[in-house]
Scaffold this active site. Structure first.
Site, short mmCIF file in Angstrom:
data_model
loop_
_atom_site.label_atom_id
_atom_site.label_comp_id
_atom_site.label_asym_id
_atom_site.label_seq_id
_atom_site.Cartn_x
_atom_site.Cartn_y
_atom_site.Cartn_z
N ASP A 64 -20.22 -15.15 -19.42
CA ASP A 64 -21.64 -14.91 -19.91
C ASP A 64 -21.70 -13.95 -21.08
O ASP A 64 -21.16 -12.78 -20.87
CB ASP A 64 -22.39 -14.37 -18.79
CG ASP A 64 -23.75 -14.58 -19.03
OD1 ASP A 64 -24.48 -15.60 -19.06
OD2 ASP A 64 -24.39 -13.56 -18.82
N GLU A 121 -19.70 -17.46 -23.86
CA GLU A 121 -20.67 -17.80 -24.87
C GLU A 121 -20.36 -16.54 -25.93
O GLU A 121 -20.95 -15.50 -25.82
CB GLU A 121 -22.02 -17.46 -24.14
CG GLU A 121 -22.34 -18.36 -23.21
CD GLU A 121 -23.59 -18.00 -22.47
OE1 GLU A 121 -24.62 -18.78 -22.47
OE2 GLU A 121 -23.96 -16.73 -22.11
#
Ligand code: CA
Length: 664
Positions: A330, A359
């Protein structure tokens, strides 16, 4: 959250970083060792409780040990199974907390438990990963543990729990398969589960529809979340049941990706990272406030030795102890390149087929630009795949501007973004060096679901048109080079009623509705077919950039149509696929080159087993749909080369003979 530092901070403690492998609780044959890193504590004790809720405790002091650690060894026979919490004096204040390495915890992670996780195993626990070779073979399916099985019509007994995903034969009232059976039949290779480490936002001692969260608020990175266990009271249950779920998925050939959130914590002050070495694990702005590139109140500092060590050791632990097969980072862009490469290296030592994705957004955090683990630095992070927001926004329209349409809704300005994604984002205008650095997607847990986005961006569509646009989007993703990623329910037009951030919107809005899957059977079957097509033909998942350059070629059709050819010679055959994505609301006529083509994908159906042959070279691509035709014929070019060579030799012989005759 405002948090001003009014004293000397602890950010520069790397010189006393501890390099041993025994932080937290480790088990020897007759001893249990506890070791906590805190160079700044003045005193460290452990409080030991006979039971989870006992008020009475024994207090034992830890001794100062090497490199800022505190250590004690306890008699295993006496203390195994007891609950514990550390108490320390830091900056003159008394602090009570678990350490950042707690692996076995009780309700809401308040107390740890002195149990060895490696001794807590289900009866059937094989510890082998399903066969898997290279990352482009992956088809990732993202879901939340609870969403998978919480729908009352799913026929699952352990609804919303790890155990729900171990149940075989679950179905709707009409007999439509759900949960584990459904996902197995879909053919995806990896199930990516939203956070299941211990997080803070769900009260584990109280179950209700609204006591729900996605879980992007970590407390204990090494511990399992208790609300997914049949009981949060028994610290062993969550470990046992998570392993049972992983095993059930592995038994079906499905690998498990864990969503990890090392970039921030539930709370910078009260979670373990904020306790025994205040500020050390967090980035601070120049004014001493907490950096907040995560927009969650704090950013952890992966570049510091002990935070980096924690991240690397943590993923290694999950990979080895729970047989987790991949990690999705994340907000990876908040981490540093060196940490991510060390993660990749550590996992390679365990099994190089373990996936690492993240990400890689460009985020505002006090870390040098060249160090940020984001798309700009992809070339420094081989074999780490980053989410491709360019193809996502190109296909569907910008996620932050709800009514801005994408390519599937007639916005042709973004055609190049879609094409770059189809080519695995390895062209010079994209970020990746290799297709194994790219995750292509059009929908994930964040932002509006694709269905809801289409409702916002193309509000005048009737339902049929909306379904067509939606399926076209999914088709583009599944036929692109790189790693394709589906959000659970995308294959049956999942909606969250326009809720663009449903992280705490409760079970009803978030759960997968298996009755909707059943109603949308043709769409589910279509997606299954596309996954099969991808699996059957390696040209749809080329292994490297060189192959993509060699085998993929775009060609011109009318504006609003993206057309490309995949072409290769293999094992005595020529294989080629022509792909036409028609983004127009009208049918388009195309003329095929000479050849014998079979129609594999046409008007939202896939036929691999008995495809129809193309009679003449003129075909129609239905509005908002994809056409894929395939030709596979013996490769005569080798014979042509051999024949040419033979003629040349014959010619030389003839010339030589003539010369000889002349001389003679
Ligand atoms: Ca929790």
């Amino acid at each position: 959250m405002e948090h001003t530092i009014d004293r000397q901070t602890n950010v520069d403690l790397d010189h006393v970083a501890y390099h041993g492998k025994d932080l937290g609780v480790t088990f020897k044959s007759e001893l249990i060792r506890l070791r906590v890193w805190s160079p700044v504590a003045e005193q460290m004790t452990v409080k030991l409780y006979r039971t989870a809720r006992a008020r009475k405790f024994d207090r034992i002091e830890l001794e100062r040990a090497e490199k800022g650690t505190w250590m004690v060894e306890l008699d295993r026979a006496q203390f195994e199974g007891q609950f514990y919490v550390f108490e320390a004096i830091v900056d003159g204040k008394r602090i009570e907390s678990l350490d950042p390495y707690a692996k076995v915890v009780g309700v809401n992670g308040k107390r740890g438990c002195l149990l060895d996780p490696s001794s807590i195993n289900p009866d059937h626990w094989v510890k082998e990963r399903p066969l898997f070779h290279s990352s482009q073979e992956a088809v990732i399916y993202e879901a939340h543990v609870r969403d998978l099985t919480s729908h009352p019509d799913g026929g699952v007994m352990h609804r919303g729990k790890f155990l729900g995903m171990t149940e075989a034969g679950t179905k709707t009232k009409n007999g439509y398969p759900t949960a584990l059976d459904y996902i197995t039949a879909l053919g995806v290779t990896h199930l990516q589960l939203m956070p299941f480490f211990d997080y803070g936002s769900v009260n584990e001692s109280r179950e209700s529809e609204s006591n729900y969260n996605w879980g992007y608020d970590p407390v204990h990175y090494f511990a399992v979340e208790g609300s997914y266990a049949s009981t949060a009271d028994d610290p062993a249950a969550r470990i046992l049941e998570l392993k049972a779920m992983v095993q059930a998925l592995h038994d079906r050939g499905i690998r498990v990706i864990m969503d990890v959130v090392f970039n921030h914590t539930y709370d910078a002050l009260t979670t373990p990272l904020g306790q025994f070495v205040p500020d050390y694990y967090y980035r601070l702005n120049e004014d001493g406030t907490l950096a907040d590139g995560s927009e969650c109140g704090n950013d952890t500092a992966s570049e510091r030795a002990m935070m980096r060590k924690l991240i690397v050791e943590c993923v290694s632990y999950w990979a080895k102890e729970f047989m987790i097969d991949g990690f999705r980072f994340d907000l990876m862009g908040l981490h540093d390149v060196k940490t991510m490469n060390q993660v990749r290296k550590a996992l390679d030592r365990i099994d190089p087929s373990i996936l690492v994705t993240g990400e890689g957004w460009d985020l505002d955090t006090p870390l040098a630009v060249r160090k940020k683990a984001n798309q700009h630095n992809a070339h420094k992070m081989p074999r780490i795949a980053q989410f491709n927001d360019a193809i996502r926004d190109g296909i569907r329209g910008d996620v932050f501007i709800e009514d801005l349409p994408g390519w599937i809704s007639g916005n042709l300005d973004v055609t190049a973004d879609v094409k770059r994604g189809i080519a695995g984002a390895v062209t010079s205008q994209s970020f990746a060096d290799e297709p194994n650095q790219v995750v292509n997607y059009v929908e994930c847990h964040d932002n509006l679901t694709l269905w809801d986005k289409l409702a916002a961006a193309s509000p005048d569509d009737n339902e049929t048109t909306r379904r067509r646009r939606h399926r076209l989007a999914t088709t583009i993703v599944l036929l692109s080079q790189g790693i394709p990623f589906l959000h659970s329910g995308q294959e049956f037009f999942r909606t969250k009623d326009g809720d663009e951030n449903s992280f705490k919107s409760g079970e009803v809005i978030n759960r997968l509705d298996w009755t909707q899957a059943e109603q949308e059977t043709p769409s589910v079957e279509y997606v299954k077919g596309l996954i099969n097509l991808r699996k059957q033909y390696p040209l749809f998942r080329l292994e490297n950039t060189e192959q993509i350059r060699k085998h993929l070629r775009f060609f011109d059709e009318e504006e609003g149509v993206i057309a490309y050819e995949l072409h290769r010679h293999v094992e005595g055959y020529v294989e080629r696929h022509l792909v036409y994505h028609n983004g127009l609301e009208v049918a388009v006529d195309v003329k095929l080159p000479a050849g014998k083509f079979e129609v594999h994908v046409e008007d939202h159906t896939v036929n691999l087993t008995a495809p129809r042959l193309v009679e003449d070279r003129h075909l129609t691509v239905a509005p908002l749909s994809t056409l894929v035709v395939t030709e596979r014929r013996p490769d005569y070019s080798k014979y042509a080369v051999a024949g040419g060579a033979a003629l040349a030799i014959l010619g030389l012989w003839y010339v030589a003979k003539k010369r000889k005759n002349k001389q003679g």
